[in-house]
Design a protein around this motif. Sequence first.
Motif, PDB file in Angstrom:
ATOM      1  N   ALA A 186     -15.048 -50.250 -14.467  1.00 30.47           N
ATOM      2  CA  ALA A 186     -16.004 -51.266 -13.995  1.00 30.47           C
ATOM      3  C   ALA A 186     -15.348 -52.638 -14.115  1.00 30.47           C
ATOM      4  CB  ALA A 186     -17.279 -51.219 -14.836  1.00 30.47           C
ATOM      5  N   TYR A 187     -15.427 -53.410 -13.036  1.00 33.28           N
ATOM      6  CA  TYR A 187     -14.865 -54.755 -12.993  1.00 33.28           C
ATOM      7  C   TYR A 187     -15.957 -55.768 -12.677  1.00 33.28           C
ATOM      8  CZ  TYR A 187     -10.246 -52.599 -12.356  1.00 33.28           C
ATOM      9  OH  TYR A 187      -9.106 -51.858 -12.505  1.00 33.28           O
ATOM     10  N   ILE A 188     -15.847 -56.940 -13.255  1.00 39.48           N
ATOM     11  CA  ILE A 188     -16.650 -58.097 -12.866  1.00 39.48           C
ATOM     12  C   ILE A 188     -15.688 -59.271 -12.784  1.00 39.48           C
ATOM     13  CG2 ILE A 188     -18.473 -59.719 -13.541  1.00 39.48           C
ATOM     14  CD1 ILE A 188     -19.916 -57.399 -14.891  1.00 39.48           C
ATOM     15  N   ASP A 189     -15.598 -59.884 -11.606  1.00 40.13           N
ATOM     16  CA  ASP A 189     -14.691 -61.025 -11.395  1.00 40.13           C
ATOM     17  C   ASP A 189     -13.280 -60.722 -11.899  1.00 40.13           C
ATOM     18  OD1 ASP A 189     -16.793 -62.499 -10.291  1.00 40.13           O
ATOM     19  OD2 ASP A 189     -17.383 -63.271 -12.259  1.00 40.13           O
ATOM     20  N   GLU A 190     -12.730 -59.583 -11.520  1.00 41.23           N
ATOM     21  CA  GLU A 190     -11.381 -59.144 -11.860  1.00 41.23           C
ATOM     22  C   GLU A 190     -11.162 -58.888 -13.351  1.00 41.23           C
ATOM     23  OE1 GLU A 190      -8.221 -61.286  -9.888  1.00 41.23           O
ATOM     24  OE2 GLU A 190      -9.530 -61.772  -8.219  1.00 41.23           O
ATOM     25  N   LEU A 191     -12.234 -58.833 -14.138  1.00 39.70           N
ATOM     26  CA  LEU A 191     -12.161 -58.527 -15.562  1.00 39.70           C
ATOM     27  C   LEU A 191     -12.660 -57.096 -15.761  1.00 39.70           C
ATOM     28  CD1 LEU A 191     -11.862 -59.389 -18.588  1.00 39.70           C
ATOM     29  CD2 LEU A 191     -14.275 -60.036 -18.469  1.00 39.70           C
ATOM     30  N   THR A 192     -11.865 -56.275 -16.427  1.00 41.16           N
ATOM     31  CA  THR A 192     -12.308 -54.930 -16.747  1.00 41.16           C
ATOM     32  C   THR A 192     -13.386 -55.027 -17.824  1.00 41.16           C
ATOM     33  OG1 THR A 192     -10.135 -54.003 -16.266  1.00 41.16           O
ATOM     34  CG2 THR A 192     -11.605 -52.673 -17.625  1.00 41.16           C
ATOM     35  N   VAL A 193     -14.582 -54.554 -17.505  1.00 41.74           N
ATOM     36  CA  VAL A 193     -15.702 -54.634 -18.447  1.00 41.74           C
ATOM     37  C   VAL A 193     -16.148 -53.264 -18.934  1.00 41.74           C
ATOM     38  CG1 VAL A 193     -16.503 -56.850 -17.553  1.00 41.74           C
ATOM     39  CG2 VAL A 193     -17.415 -54.720 -16.585  1.00 41.74           C
ATOM     40  N   GLY A 194     -15.556 -52.186 -18.405  1.00 38.93           N
ATOM     41  CA  GLY A 194     -15.921 -50.854 -18.857  1.00 38.93           C
ATOM     42  C   GLY A 194     -15.058 -49.785 -18.220  1.00 38.93           C
ATOM     43  N   PHE A 228     -15.709 -34.423 -21.264  1.00 38.36           N
ATOM     44  CA  PHE A 228     -16.049 -35.825 -21.071  1.00 38.36           C
ATOM     45  C   PHE A 228     -15.424 -36.616 -22.214  1.00 38.36           C
ATOM     46  CE2 PHE A 228     -20.199 -35.420 -18.406  1.00 38.36           C
ATOM     47  CZ  PHE A 228     -19.466 -34.824 -17.401  1.00 38.36           C
ATOM     48  N   LEU A 229     -14.613 -37.584 -21.849  1.00 38.28           N
ATOM     49  CA  LEU A 229     -13.884 -38.375 -22.831  1.00 38.28           C
ATOM     50  C   LEU A 229     -14.537 -39.724 -23.045  1.00 38.28           C
ATOM     51  CD1 LEU A 229     -10.294 -37.485 -21.598  1.00 38.28           C
ATOM     52  CD2 LEU A 229     -11.494 -36.525 -23.556  1.00 38.28           C
ATOM     53  N   ASP A 230     -13.786 -40.589 -23.649  1.00 36.58           N
ATOM     54  CA  ASP A 230     -14.303 -41.885 -24.078  1.00 36.58           C
ATOM     55  C   ASP A 230     -14.911 -42.715 -22.955  1.00 36.58           C
ATOM     56  OD1 ASP A 230     -11.692 -42.171 -23.002  1.00 36.58           O
ATOM     57  OD2 ASP A 230     -11.471 -44.111 -23.972  1.00 36.58           O
ATOM     58  N   ALA A 231     -15.863 -43.494 -23.351  1.00 35.58           N
ATOM     59  CA  ALA A 231     -16.456 -44.509 -22.488  1.00 35.58           C
ATOM     60  C   ALA A 231     -16.493 -45.789 -23.303  1.00 35.58           C
ATOM     61  CB  ALA A 231     -17.862 -44.100 -22.061  1.00 35.58           C
ATOM     62  N   TRP A 232     -16.279 -46.893 -22.644  1.00 39.43           N
ATOM     63  CA  TRP A 232     -16.228 -48.174 -23.344  1.00 39.43           C
ATOM     64  C   TRP A 232     -16.811 -49.252 -22.436  1.00 39.43           C
ATOM     65  CZ3 TRP A 232     -13.415 -52.421 -21.564  1.00 39.43           C
ATOM     66  CH2 TRP A 232     -13.363 -53.520 -22.425  1.00 39.43           C
ATOM     67  N   VAL A 233     -17.552 -50.176 -23.028  1.00 43.05           N
ATOM     68  CA  VAL A 233     -18.041 -51.359 -22.313  1.00 43.05           C
ATOM     69  C   VAL A 233     -17.734 -52.571 -23.191  1.00 43.05           C
ATOM     70  CG1 VAL A 233     -20.061 -52.556 -21.369  1.00 43.05           C
ATOM     71  CG2 VAL A 233     -19.840 -50.083 -21.089  1.00 43.05           C
ATOM     72  N   HIS A 234     -17.198 -53.603 -22.571  1.00 38.41           N
ATOM     73  CA  HIS A 234     -16.867 -54.842 -23.279  1.00 38.41           C
ATOM     74  C   HIS A 234     -18.112 -55.355 -24.008  1.00 38.41           C
ATOM     75  CE1 HIS A 234     -15.941 -59.083 -23.877  1.00 38.41           C
ATOM     76  NE2 HIS A 234     -14.667 -58.803 -23.613  1.00 38.41           N
ATOM     77  N   PRO A 235     -17.967 -55.797 -25.260  1.00 40.51           N
ATOM     78  CA  PRO A 235     -19.141 -56.237 -26.039  1.00 40.51           C
ATOM     79  C   PRO A 235     -20.012 -57.285 -25.337  1.00 40.51           C
ATOM     80  CG  PRO A 235     -17.210 -56.113 -27.456  1.00 40.51           C
ATOM     81  CD  PRO A 235     -16.733 -55.859 -26.049  1.00 40.51           C
ATOM     82  N   ASP A 236     -19.416 -58.172 -24.553  1.00 42.30           N
ATOM     83  CA  ASP A 236     -20.193 -59.206 -23.858  1.00 42.30           C
ATOM     84  C   ASP A 236     -21.034 -58.655 -22.707  1.00 42.30           C
ATOM     85  OD1 ASP A 236     -19.022 -60.997 -25.584  1.00 42.30           O
ATOM     86  OD2 ASP A 236     -17.625 -61.820 -24.097  1.00 42.30           O
ATOM     87  N   TYR A 237     -20.780 -57.402 -22.309  1.00 42.90           N
ATOM     88  CA  TYR A 237     -21.472 -56.825 -21.152  1.00 42.90           C
ATOM     89  C   TYR A 237     -22.299 -55.594 -21.514  1.00 42.90           C
ATOM     90  CZ  TYR A 237     -18.551 -60.001 -18.514  1.00 42.90           C
ATOM     91  OH  TYR A 237     -17.950 -61.121 -18.019  1.00 42.90           O
ATOM     92  N   THR A 262     -26.344 -53.892 -20.321  1.00 48.90           N
ATOM     93  CA  THR A 262     -26.584 -54.413 -18.967  1.00 48.90           C
ATOM     94  C   THR A 262     -26.598 -53.297 -17.925  1.00 48.90           C
ATOM     95  OG1 THR A 262     -24.226 -54.793 -18.526  1.00 48.90           O
ATOM     96  CG2 THR A 262     -25.469 -56.615 -19.536  1.00 48.90           C
ATOM     97  N   GLY A 263     -26.472 -52.035 -18.370  1.00 46.94           N
ATOM     98  CA  GLY A 263     -26.498 -50.914 -17.438  1.00 46.94           C
ATOM     99  C   GLY A 263     -25.135 -50.422 -16.991  1.00 46.94           C
ATOM    100  N   ILE A 264     -24.063 -51.059 -17.469  1.00 45.42           N
ATOM    101  CA  ILE A 264     -22.718 -50.660 -17.037  1.00 45.42           C
ATOM    102  C   ILE A 264     -22.384 -49.254 -17.514  1.00 45.42           C
ATOM    103  CG2 ILE A 264     -20.248 -51.145 -17.302  1.00 45.42           C
ATOM    104  CD1 ILE A 264     -21.048 -54.151 -17.268  1.00 45.42           C
TER     105      ILE A 264
END
Length: 108
Positions: free
Chosen positions: A6-14, A28-37, A40-42
């Motif tokens: 998942a990208y937002i404004d060219e930043l990988t957020v998940g 099914f392996l790891d999933a990660w979402v940036h703490p700032d995001y 939010t449903g990502i």
Amino acid sequence: MHGWIAYIDELTVGHIHMLIESNDRIKFLDAWVHPDYRRTGIFRKLWETRWKYVRKEFNGYKAYAWAKPMSLPLLLEKGFKAGDSSVYVEMEVEEDKPNETPFTFVSC
């Protein structure tokens, strides 16, 4: 290995991954979402995207995962059955020291 990012404004957020194994199994392996995001449903969007792909391309396979407590409700919602629990452990790997006496394991 398959993955979605998942990208937002060219930043990988998940991201989320899976591994196709022998005997028609999908891990099914790891999933990660940036703490700032987070919250939010990502995570759910990544999970749903992977799930849609798996259901289309791997009918009849068995999917499984080692779930963290925060991920478990979504897996249960999708029909996964809870199995045994596990505990996370870690250690820093260090090279053997030359003056340490090595041990030999013997099984009888």
